[in-house]
Design a protein around this motif. Structure first.
Motif, PDB file in Angstrom:
ATOM      1  N   GLU A 159       0.753  -1.242   0.127  1.00  0.00           N
ATOM      2  CA  GLU A 159       0.058  -0.115   0.071  1.00  0.00           C
ATOM      3  C   GLU A 159       0.876   1.371   0.072  1.00  0.00           C
ATOM      4  N   THR A 160       0.351   2.312  -0.374  1.00  0.00           N
ATOM      5  CA  THR A 160       1.052   3.594  -0.591  1.00  0.00           C
ATOM      6  C   THR A 160       1.232   4.059   0.843  1.00  0.00           C
ATOM      7  N   ASP A 161       2.708   4.065   1.050  1.00  0.00           N
ATOM      8  CA  ASP A 161       3.137   4.663   2.355  1.00  0.00           C
ATOM      9  C   ASP A 161       3.858   5.944   2.216  1.00  0.00           C
ATOM     10  N   LYS A 162       3.203   7.202   2.331  1.00  0.00           N
ATOM     11  CA  LYS A 162       3.755   8.349   2.066  1.00  0.00           C
ATOM     12  C   LYS A 162       5.130   8.526   3.021  1.00  0.00           C
ATOM     13  N   GLY A 163       5.233   7.807   4.132  1.00  0.00           N
ATOM     14  CA  GLY A 163       6.384   7.912   5.279  1.00  0.00           C
ATOM     15  C   GLY A 163       7.614   7.205   4.452  1.00  0.00           C
ATOM     16  N   LYS A 164       7.408   6.596   3.591  1.00  0.00           N
ATOM     17  CA  LYS A 164       8.485   5.518   2.832  1.00  0.00           C
ATOM     18  C   LYS A 164       9.455   6.828   1.892  1.00  0.00           C
ATOM     19  N   ASP A 165       8.564   7.691   1.174  1.00  0.00           N
ATOM     20  CA  ASP A 165       9.081   8.609   0.381  1.00  0.00           C
ATOM     21  C   ASP A 165      10.023   9.531   1.116  1.00  0.00           C
ATOM     22  N   PRO A 166      11.455   9.646   0.531  1.00  0.00           N
ATOM     23  CA  PRO A 166      12.185  10.534   0.859  1.00  0.00           C
ATOM     24  C   PRO A 166      11.993  12.168   1.099  1.00  0.00           C
ATOM     25  N   ALA A 167      12.378  12.658   2.043  1.00  0.00           N
ATOM     26  CA  ALA A 167      11.819  14.048   2.276  1.00  0.00           C
ATOM     27  C   ALA A 167      12.087  14.830   1.009  1.00  0.00           C
ATOM     28  N   SER A 168      13.400  14.852   0.406  1.00  0.00           N
ATOM     29  CA  SER A 168      13.517  15.469  -0.751  1.00  0.00           C
ATOM     30  C   SER A 168      12.389  15.273  -1.745  1.00  0.00           C
ATOM     31  N   ILE A 169      11.986  14.205  -1.982  1.00  0.00           N
ATOM     32  CA  ILE A 169      10.959  13.814  -2.989  1.00  0.00           C
ATOM     33  C   ILE A 169       9.908  14.262  -2.710  1.00  0.00           C
ATOM     34  N   ARG A 170       9.362  14.382  -1.314  1.00  0.00           N
ATOM     35  CA  ARG A 170       8.132  14.912  -0.841  1.00  0.00           C
ATOM     36  C   ARG A 170       7.979  16.341  -0.960  1.00  0.00           C
ATOM     37  N   ARG A 171       9.484  16.924  -0.927  1.00  0.00           N
ATOM     38  CA  ARG A 171       9.259  18.422  -0.805  1.00  0.00           C
ATOM     39  C   ARG A 171       9.192  19.008  -2.215  1.00  0.00           C
ATOM     40  N   THR A 172       9.612  18.474  -3.181  1.00  0.00           N
ATOM     41  CA  THR A 172       9.636  18.755  -4.552  1.00  0.00           C
ATOM     42  C   THR A 172       8.810  18.180  -5.512  1.00  0.00           C
ATOM     43  N   TYR A 173       8.230  16.944  -5.172  1.00  0.00           N
ATOM     44  CA  TYR A 173       7.250  16.387  -6.236  1.00  0.00           C
ATOM     45  C   TYR A 173       5.980  16.298  -5.700  1.00  0.00           C
ATOM     46  N   LEU A 174       5.624  17.013  -4.364  1.00  0.00           N
ATOM     47  CA  LEU A 174       4.051  16.908  -4.095  1.00  0.00           C
ATOM     48  C   LEU A 174       3.508  18.525  -4.192  1.00  0.00           C
ATOM     49  N   GLN A 175       4.409  19.367  -4.977  1.00  0.00           N
ATOM     50  CA  GLN A 175       3.800  20.753  -4.722  1.00  0.00           C
ATOM     51  C   GLN A 175       2.770  20.788  -5.733  1.00  0.00           C
ATOM     52  N   LEU A 176       1.974  21.783  -5.326  1.00  0.00           N
ATOM     53  CA  LEU A 176       0.622  21.911  -6.033  1.00  0.00           C
ATOM     54  C   LEU A 176       0.470  23.470  -5.793  1.00  0.00           C
ATOM     55  N   PRO A 177      -0.219  24.051  -6.910  1.00  0.00           N
ATOM     56  CA  PRO A 177      -0.537  25.672  -6.797  1.00  0.00           C
ATOM     57  C   PRO A 177      -1.498  25.807  -5.375  1.00  0.00           C
ATOM     58  N   ALA A 178      -1.241  26.826  -4.752  1.00  0.00           N
ATOM     59  CA  ALA A 178      -2.209  27.272  -3.742  1.00  0.00           C
ATOM     60  C   ALA A 178      -3.447  27.367  -4.180  1.00  0.00           C
ATOM     61  N   THR A 179      -3.652  27.913  -5.369  1.00  0.00           N
ATOM     62  CA  THR A 179      -4.986  28.131  -5.868  1.00  0.00           C
ATOM     63  C   THR A 179      -5.801  26.976  -6.592  1.00  0.00           C
ATOM     64  N   LEU A 180      -5.211  25.592  -6.451  1.00  0.00           N
ATOM     65  CA  LEU A 180      -5.868  24.749  -7.166  1.00  0.00           C
ATOM     66  C   LEU A 180      -7.371  24.413  -6.571  1.00  0.00           C
ATOM     67  N   PRO A 181      -8.185  24.701  -7.856  1.00  0.00           N
ATOM     68  CA  PRO A 181      -9.633  24.436  -7.157  1.00  0.00           C
ATOM     69  C   PRO A 181      -9.695  23.162  -6.500  1.00  0.00           C
ATOM     70  N   GLY A 182     -10.716  23.288  -5.348  1.00  0.00           N
ATOM     71  CA  GLY A 182     -11.099  22.140  -4.622  1.00  0.00           C
ATOM     72  C   GLY A 182     -11.743  21.112  -5.415  1.00  0.00           C
ATOM     73  N   ARG A 183     -12.584  21.253  -6.331  1.00  0.00           N
ATOM     74  CA  ARG A 183     -13.048  19.955  -6.996  1.00  0.00           C
ATOM     75  C   ARG A 183     -11.853  19.273  -7.693  1.00  0.00           C
ATOM     76  N   VAL A 184     -10.737  19.784  -8.222  1.00  0.00           N
ATOM     77  CA  VAL A 184      -9.964  18.993  -8.706  1.00  0.00           C
ATOM     78  C   VAL A 184      -9.133  17.924  -7.525  1.00  0.00           C
ATOM     79  N   LYS A 185      -8.986  18.502  -6.249  1.00  0.00           N
ATOM     80  CA  LYS A 185      -8.871  17.469  -5.216  1.00  0.00           C
ATOM     81  C   LYS A 185      -9.667  16.647  -5.058  1.00  0.00           C
ATOM     82  N   SER A 186     -10.834  16.982  -5.077  1.00  0.00           N
ATOM     83  CA  SER A 186     -12.240  16.055  -4.472  1.00  0.00           C
ATOM     84  C   SER A 186     -12.181  14.956  -5.626  1.00  0.00           C
ATOM     85  N   LEU A 187     -12.046  15.273  -6.901  1.00  0.00           N
ATOM     86  CA  LEU A 187     -12.140  14.279  -8.024  1.00  0.00           C
ATOM     87  C   LEU A 187     -10.649  13.284  -7.835  1.00  0.00           C
ATOM     88  N   ALA A 188      -9.687  13.534  -7.491  1.00  0.00           N
ATOM     89  CA  ALA A 188      -8.445  13.015  -7.222  1.00  0.00           C
ATOM     90  C   ALA A 188      -8.776  12.032  -6.007  1.00  0.00           C
TER      91      ALA A 188
END
Length: 335
Positions: free
Chosen positions: A12-41
């Protein structure tokens, strides 16, 4: 490369196993991302037991709910690119599908990144084992991080596939289905004119004067084609620099005009290794140590700002970007 079964076995996806450098760079999203996009995900991936299954769920959703087309438009000013694609137009090409897939995955805490490169092109009619790749073969896809396996490439665009299936090498990306044959004149037909004339000259070798004339025409045509190919990027950039002030080109046209610079850099310094970002490539020793190192580094930084910044960048920034691209294009075509 890991197979689908191996990726599923990572659990199962375990976010804790992702290195901090990976999470810091490759989880970035615009602060203005509409909520319905997150809900759809969340809705798309809520039944997925593994990270691999989540990726496949996004691919399946995009294939079922969006249509591939090159006839697109820029989203209205102030509109989120991915939101407009997912909920309004539901139409686009590889950039739309791959960007949407990355945003949906990141919204659910799965590190993903955008990759742009080229398909396999078409076979060279004169040199067995070699292929001709043109701007028409440009393509973008997605890489997803798997703890214990690293970055894995995935095709986000319906109708396209990768050369070896799902556990494919990103460098072997092919923009056509297995078994599909591209007609020899589909892409860059002019590029084949010289080769065709040479072939006809050989067939008519029994007619010395005619054969000589055809060979001469082929050589002249090939030389003209090479010259035009080398001048075309610089010419296109010059045309954009002369664009009317009242309607300066948008981000897509700016990036399209400057894209050949990356191909020229690859020819000069070698291709960018799989997994390396454009900025990392620009900072690599071979490029950074050259006389154009500073311009290349700035070009890469400006490229990223254009790619992820406003749809209509400031005119002054766009002019600086185009002038730098023009300098590099002119310099590289003389090397």
């Amino acid at each position: 490369m890991a197979s689908p079964e191996q990726l599923r076995q990572l659990g199962e996806t375990d976010k804790g196993k992702d290195p901090a450098s990976i999470r810091r760079t490759y989880l970035q999203l615009p602060a203005t991302l509409p909520g319905r996009v997150k809900s759809l995900a969340k809705e798309i991936m809520q039944g997925s037991d593994t990270r691999y299954d989540a990726v496949q769920a996004v691919k399946t959703y995009l294939a079922a709910h969006a249509e591939y087309t090159l006839d697109t438009r820029m989203p209205p000013r102030g509109t989120d690119f991915v939101d407009d694609f997912l909920f309004v137009t539901r139409q686009g090409y590889c950039n739309h599908f791959s960007t949407a897939m990355i945003v949906l995955l990141r919204a659910e805490g799965i590190p993903a990144r955008w990759v742009k490169g080229f398909g396999s092109g078409v076979a060279d009619p004169e040199i067995p084992g070699q292929y001709i790749i043109s701007q028409g073969d440009a393509h973008s896809w997605v890489e997803v991080y798997f703890p214990g396996a690293g970055w894995m490439p995935f095709e986000a665009t319906p109708g396209f596939t990768m050369a070896q299936g799902v556990g494919e090498d990103a460098a072997a990306l092919a923009g056509q289905q297995a078994g599909e044959v591209t007609p020899p004149m589909t892409n860059g037909g002019v590029a084949y004119a010289g080769a065709w004339l040479i072939a006809r000259a050989r067939a008519l070798a029994a007619e010395p004067w005619l054969a000589a004339a055809l060979v001469a025409a082929a050589l002249l045509g090939a030389a003209a084609t090479v010259r035009m190919r080398r001048l075309r990027p610089a010419l296109r950039i010059r045309l954009l620099l002369a664009w009317p002030r009242s309607s300066f080109p948008d981000r897509e046209r700016l990036l399209g005009a400057a894209a050949p610079v990356w191909a020229a850099l690859a020819r000069r310094y070698g291709p960018r290794p799989p997994g390396m970002t454009l900025r990392e490539y620009a900072a690599s020793p071979a490029l950074a140590a050259g006389v154009d190192g500073a311009d290349i580094a700035r070009f890469a930084a400006d490229w990223e700002r254009l790619l992820y910044g406003p749809d209509r960048p400031l005119r002054a920034d766009s002019l600086d970007f185009l002038r730098r691209a023009l300098r590099l294009a002119q310099r590289l075509q003389t090397l």
